[in-house]
Motif scaffolding. Structure first.
Motif, PDB file in Angstrom:
ATOM      1  N   ARG A  72      81.851   5.255  33.670  1.00  0.00           N
ATOM      2  CA  ARG A  72      81.031   6.284  33.029  1.00  0.00           C
ATOM      3  C   ARG A  72      80.020   6.862  34.010  1.00  0.00           C
ATOM      4  O   ARG A  72      79.593   6.164  34.941  1.00  0.00           O
ATOM      5  CB  ARG A  72      80.263   5.681  31.835  1.00  0.00           C
ATOM      6  CG  ARG A  72      81.105   5.504  30.590  1.00  0.00           C
ATOM      7  CD  ARG A  72      80.458   4.506  29.650  1.00  0.00           C
ATOM      8  NE  ARG A  72      81.151   4.435  28.379  1.00  0.00           N
ATOM      9  CZ  ARG A  72      82.222   3.683  28.148  1.00  0.00           C
ATOM     10  NH1 ARG A  72      82.743   2.963  29.122  1.00  0.00           N
ATOM     11  NH2 ARG A  72      82.780   3.654  26.946  1.00  0.00           N
ATOM     12  N   VAL A  73      79.628   8.099  33.737  1.00  0.00           N
ATOM     13  CA  VAL A  73      78.517   8.705  34.464  1.00  0.00           C
ATOM     14  C   VAL A  73      77.384   8.886  33.457  1.00  0.00           C
ATOM     15  O   VAL A  73      77.580   9.496  32.394  1.00  0.00           O
ATOM     16  CB  VAL A  73      78.925  10.060  35.081  1.00  0.00           C
ATOM     17  CG1 VAL A  73      77.706  10.800  35.622  1.00  0.00           C
ATOM     18  CG2 VAL A  73      79.955   9.849  36.191  1.00  0.00           C
ATOM     19  N   ALA A  74      76.216   8.330  33.785  1.00  0.00           N
ATOM     20  CA  ALA A  74      75.070   8.460  32.891  1.00  0.00           C
ATOM     21  C   ALA A  74      74.391   9.804  33.130  1.00  0.00           C
ATOM     22  O   ALA A  74      74.281  10.250  34.269  1.00  0.00           O
ATOM     23  CB  ALA A  74      74.078   7.326  33.134  1.00  0.00           C
ATOM     24  N   VAL A  75      73.958  10.440  32.045  1.00  0.00           N
ATOM     25  CA  VAL A  75      73.206  11.690  32.126  1.00  0.00           C
ATOM     26  C   VAL A  75      71.763  11.366  31.746  1.00  0.00           C
ATOM     27  O   VAL A  75      71.506  10.834  30.660  1.00  0.00           O
ATOM     28  CB  VAL A  75      73.764  12.743  31.147  1.00  0.00           C
ATOM     29  CG1 VAL A  75      73.047  14.072  31.326  1.00  0.00           C
ATOM     30  CG2 VAL A  75      75.269  12.895  31.332  1.00  0.00           C
ATOM     31  N   ILE A  76      70.834  11.665  32.661  1.00  0.00           N
ATOM     32  CA  ILE A  76      69.445  11.265  32.451  1.00  0.00           C
ATOM     33  C   ILE A  76      68.546  12.502  32.467  1.00  0.00           C
ATOM     34  O   ILE A  76      68.739  13.396  33.296  1.00  0.00           O
ATOM     35  CB  ILE A  76      69.005  10.271  33.556  1.00  0.00           C
ATOM     36  CG1 ILE A  76      69.857   9.003  33.461  1.00  0.00           C
ATOM     37  CG2 ILE A  76      67.525   9.940  33.466  1.00  0.00           C
ATOM     38  CD1 ILE A  76      69.884   8.195  34.722  1.00  0.00           C
ATOM     39  N   ASP A  77      67.597  12.536  31.551  1.00  0.00           N
ATOM     40  CA  ASP A  77      66.638  13.635  31.504  1.00  0.00           C
ATOM     41  C   ASP A  77      65.635  13.472  32.658  1.00  0.00           C
ATOM     42  O   ASP A  77      65.038  12.406  32.812  1.00  0.00           O
ATOM     43  CB  ASP A  77      65.899  13.621  30.163  1.00  0.00           C
ATOM     44  CG  ASP A  77      64.973  14.810  30.034  1.00  0.00           C
ATOM     45  OD1 ASP A  77      65.428  15.847  29.533  1.00  0.00           O
ATOM     46  OD2 ASP A  77      63.800  14.706  30.482  1.00  0.00           O
ATOM     47  N   GLY A  78      65.482  14.537  33.463  1.00  0.00           N
ATOM     48  CA  GLY A  78      64.636  14.455  34.639  1.00  0.00           C
ATOM     49  C   GLY A  78      63.165  14.292  34.315  1.00  0.00           C
ATOM     50  O   GLY A  78      62.395  13.760  35.112  1.00  0.00           O
ATOM     51  N   GLU A  79      62.773  14.741  33.141  1.00  0.00           N
ATOM     52  CA  GLU A  79      61.374  14.669  32.737  1.00  0.00           C
ATOM     53  C   GLU A  79      61.036  13.300  32.144  1.00  0.00           C
ATOM     54  O   GLU A  79      60.208  12.564  32.664  1.00  0.00           O
ATOM     55  CB  GLU A  79      61.109  15.767  31.686  1.00  0.00           C
ATOM     56  CG  GLU A  79      59.649  16.027  31.405  1.00  0.00           C
ATOM     57  CD  GLU A  79      58.956  16.710  32.582  1.00  0.00           C
ATOM     58  OE1 GLU A  79      57.798  16.358  32.833  1.00  0.00           O
ATOM     59  OE2 GLU A  79      59.582  17.573  33.253  1.00  0.00           O
ATOM     60  N   SER A  80      61.753  12.946  31.077  1.00  0.00           N
ATOM     61  CA  SER A  80      61.444  11.694  30.355  1.00  0.00           C
ATOM     62  C   SER A  80      62.093  10.474  30.991  1.00  0.00           C
ATOM     63  O   SER A  80      61.716   9.345  30.678  1.00  0.00           O
ATOM     64  CB  SER A  80      61.925  11.824  28.912  1.00  0.00           C
ATOM     65  OG  SER A  80      63.346  11.858  28.882  1.00  0.00           O
ATOM     66  N   LEU A  81      63.078  10.702  31.858  1.00  0.00           N
ATOM     67  CA  LEU A  81      63.855   9.623  32.488  1.00  0.00           C
ATOM     68  C   LEU A  81      64.616   8.794  31.451  1.00  0.00           C
ATOM     69  O   LEU A  81      64.982   7.649  31.690  1.00  0.00           O
ATOM     70  CB  LEU A  81      62.958   8.724  33.358  1.00  0.00           C
ATOM     71  CG  LEU A  81      62.240   9.445  34.500  1.00  0.00           C
ATOM     72  CD1 LEU A  81      61.300   8.503  35.231  1.00  0.00           C
ATOM     73  CD2 LEU A  81      63.243  10.044  35.487  1.00  0.00           C
TER      74      LEU A  81
END
Lengths: 395, 328
Positions: free
Chosen positions: B257-266
């Motif tokens: 899997r590739v995790a998708v992470i929010d750049g602001e909230s992490l």
């Protein structure tokens, strides 16, 4: 080198904060008890003079490279002794103020040495003794087990055999106490994972040299007869901790069935052809340093001292009991070229680790196998589990 | 093959007819076991060709003008240089032993190479073909990141478990930060204010704030959790951040899997299922697509970055390791 790096220390400290503030000079020892044994069946298994110690040399280098950035140095002394001199050798180590000691010895000697070390507040790391009792009712609070137990090894083989659907076993065991103990581990493993021992036989150890000129002629006549007539089985499991017959079984077994256990496909912590998970780098470093291939004892000693090094790096202390406590805590984890972190069972001091299944040339498989689950970690499907353990020294 | 040579100019012509003409780029994938490089058209997602890449090709990058492909041929102990049009080898560069990963300076003049076997980072001049410096780092150097202002090169050492910050003006280490077990990759944000370091065995991504003078401060560690996947298999390796810093993508190895992470909230927003044992990642230059190398299924997965969905997989050579896409 040092004078270039020293000015950097200030910067290091700025980043690492208080945790990096202590300059530490770690001293450890490897105590190896050498027993009188016959030479092994195969020349490939001849014991190197620096067996175990070589792993310590590499660990000092690896720990020292990391330590350079933190102001930590590592020095490990090596001591080999006959069994009767073991206590005196330990006293000498303790007399030097060393309280981190990796021991390569048999179960009974290890236990006595650990108790003697406990009086001096020293921590012992077991790099070879496989006895299950050491992890069970005979466990000690100052004794951590880097080496896997007979139970972990047998379970690793059992899982693979069951995964293959080879569930009917013909168990051939040796007659020495260590062989009998190993055979018991295979019986338990069969029960644990749903295999059945359909037949059993003991191969008596009558002593004598194991390697003779054209000895294979006699072996080829005797072994088929010895294994003839066993009840139906998928697999022959050999329990030969003393290394006197298992290696002969492969192609001399009466039935065309594979051999596992002490020969054929056997469990090990490490071998020189293992390359997965970055292990190639370990192999090339070890070979460049020592001029030979790694043996499991070398790896176990290396891993024991890496446990120490990792605990020193993270906990910034050289106190043996504080390092023990950190190693047993939830914060501790270590990469050991086995594809997942290794950690300790904090209820008996055993290092959780995958076990490699090796055919003498390559890694054939790695246990735990897919599908064997556990509520704590799949690694806890190997060996004694918490509910069955009588160990109370860690409570 | 004949068909393809006809259809390619046609595709190009069609592309030129579109409102916003998009020139096809090429993705180069290093196949660690196959000893080859696979070339994939990022417009049609067809394999253009596969050519020999030296022994055990792993790290792969491209010159800023897109003409030269650099490949860490690990078992040859050197970097091989290929022409990105003819696929012919045009030279080799000294790299130090067992080169694994590297980064290139924006002017294309310097390669910063991690030498796994020697606890060194080697700085190689790509024009003169000489080694400019060797920087002693921790045990088993692997990940290499370069700050956008190029004042810092970050190396991660897999057994020492540190990120080493090398000052590119004097090639000296100025900062070391302890991270979790077996750090594999280091990636700055485009504004240079953040650095991400993945720890494969630790199962985390360390997040560091970077001060204007380059000094790092560890702020948090991102953890991963996928129902039905053993935590042991959530092994972060490749990390890529969008130009605007809004999304971080992390390849999770055997978790497929590739995790998708929010750049602001992490916060981890999603996990995209890709091929097996996903390690390295690369964006297309327009950031429309993210490519992943899947070592155990011998393919690359194409992720639509905006939709955050896997849209295609392309079979490549044996055990794909690294990937790079030609610039526009």
């Amino acid at each position: 080198m040092r004078y270039v790096l020293m000015p950097l220390l200030a910067a290091v400290l700025a980043v690492l904060g208080a945790s990096g503030a202590l300059a530490l000079d770690l001293r450890a020892a490897v105590l190896r008890v050498d027993y009188e044994t016959l030479l092994p069946i195969s020349r490939y298994d001849l014991r190197a003079e620096d067996l175990g110690f070589a792993g310590a040399m590499l660990a000092d280098e690896d720990n020292g490279t990391t330590g350079r950035f933190l102001g930590h140095t590592y020095e490990t002394i090596h001591k080999a002794t006959a069994p009767e001199g073991a206590d005196a050798a330990l006293d000498e180590i303790l007399g030097q103020g060393i309280s981190l000691i990796v021991v390569l010895a048999r179960d009974a000697d290890l236990l006595r040495l650990a108790d003697r070390a406990a009086e001096a507040g020293a921590l012992v790391l077991n790099a070879s003794a496989p006895g299950v009792a050491l992890r069970d009712e005979e466990c000690r609070g100052n004794l951590l087990h880097i080496a896997p137990s007979n139970a972990m090894m047998a379970d690793a083989v059992a899982q693979f055999a069951v995964w293959k659907q080879w569930k009917r076993w013909f168990l051939v065991s040796g007659s020495n106490p260590a062989d009998i103990e190993l055979a018991e581990a295979y019986r338990k493993a069969a029960r644990k994972f749903g295999a059945k021992i359909t037949d059993e036989k003991t191969f008596e150890d009558t002593g004598g040299a194991r390697r003779t000129d054209s000895g294979h002629v006699l072996v080829q006549r005797q072994l088929p007869v010895f294994t003839q007539g066993a009840e139906g089985h998928d697999l022959l499991i050999a329990a030969d901790a003393s290394d006197y017959f298992a290696r002969y079984l492969g192609y001399h077994h009466w039935s065309p069935r594979p051999v596992m256990g002490s020969a054929g496909l056997w469990p090990t912590t490490f071998h020189a052809a293992h390359e997965a998970w970055g292990a190639t780098q370990f192999q090339t470093r070890f070979e460049a340093l020592t001029g030979r291939y790694v043996k499991p004892e070398d790896y176990n000693v290396w891993l024991a001292l890496r446990v120490v090094g990792e605990a020193v790096t993270r906990a910034s202390t050289d106190d043996a009991m504080a390092l023990r406590d950190y190693a047993l805590s939830d914060d501790f984890e270590l990469a050991a070229f086995k594809g997942q972190k290794v950690t300790f069972r904090n209820w008996n001091g055993q290092l959780r680790q995958p076990i490699l299944l090796y055919d003498g040339m390559i890694t054939v498989s790695v246990s735990p196998q897919d599908g064997f689950l556990h509520r704590v970690s799949p690694l806890d499907t190997l060996g004694l589990d918490r509910p069955e353990s009588a160990c109370s020294a860690f409570n | 093959m004949k068909m393809r040579s006809v259809s390619r100019p046609l595709t190009l012509a069609l592309a030129l007819l579109a409102a916003t003409p998009a020139l096809a780029n090429k993705a180069f994938v290093s196949n660690e076991r196959g000893n080859t490089i696979t070339v994939v058209d990022t417009d049609t997602w067809e394999v253009i060709t596969e050519f020999p890449g030296g022994n055990r090709p792993r790290g792969i990058t491209i010159s800023p003008d897109g003409t030269k492909l650099y490949v860490c041929a690990s078992d040859d102990n050197l970097v091989r240089v290929f022409d990105t049009e003819t696929y012919k080898e045009i030279g080799t560069l000294p790299s130090g032993p067992d080169p694994e990963l590297f980064v290139i300076s924006s002017d294309g003049k310097h390669l910063y190479i991690a030498n796994e076997d020697d606890n060194l980072v080697t700085v190689t001049d790509t024009e003169q073909g000489v080694v400019l410096a060797e920087v002693p780092v921790g045990v088993e150097p692997e990940g290499m990141g370069i700050s956008p202002d190029e004042k810092w090169v970050v190396n991660t050492s897999e057994t020492t478990n540190m990120a080493h910050f090398i000052d590119t003006s004097d090639y000296k280490i100025k900062h070391n930060v302890l991270v979790d077990q077996r750090p594999r990759y280091a990636q700055y944000t485009a504004d240079g204010k953040r650095l991400f370091v993945s720890s494969e065995i630790g199962g985390t991504v360390s997040v560091m704030d970077i001060a204007p003078d380059g000094a790092p401060t560890l702020v948090t560690k991102i953890e991963f959790e996928v129902p039905g996947v053993l935590p042991e298999w959530l092994q972060p390796v490749g990390v890529k951040v969008t130009q605007d810093g809004n999304r971080i993508f992390v390849a999770l190895g055997p978790a497929n899997r590739v995790a998708v992470i929010d750049g602001e909230s992490l916060e981890v927003l999603d996990y995209i299922i890709v091929g097996q044992r996903v390690w390295q990642l690369a964006f297309t230059p327009d950031e429309k697509y993210l490519l992943t190398t899947n070592g155990n299924s011998n393919d690359i997965t194409v992720i639509d970055v905006k939709a955050e969905k896997a849209i295609k997989s392309v079979q490549v050579g044996q055990q794909p390791w690294g990937v790079v896409v030609t610039p526009n």
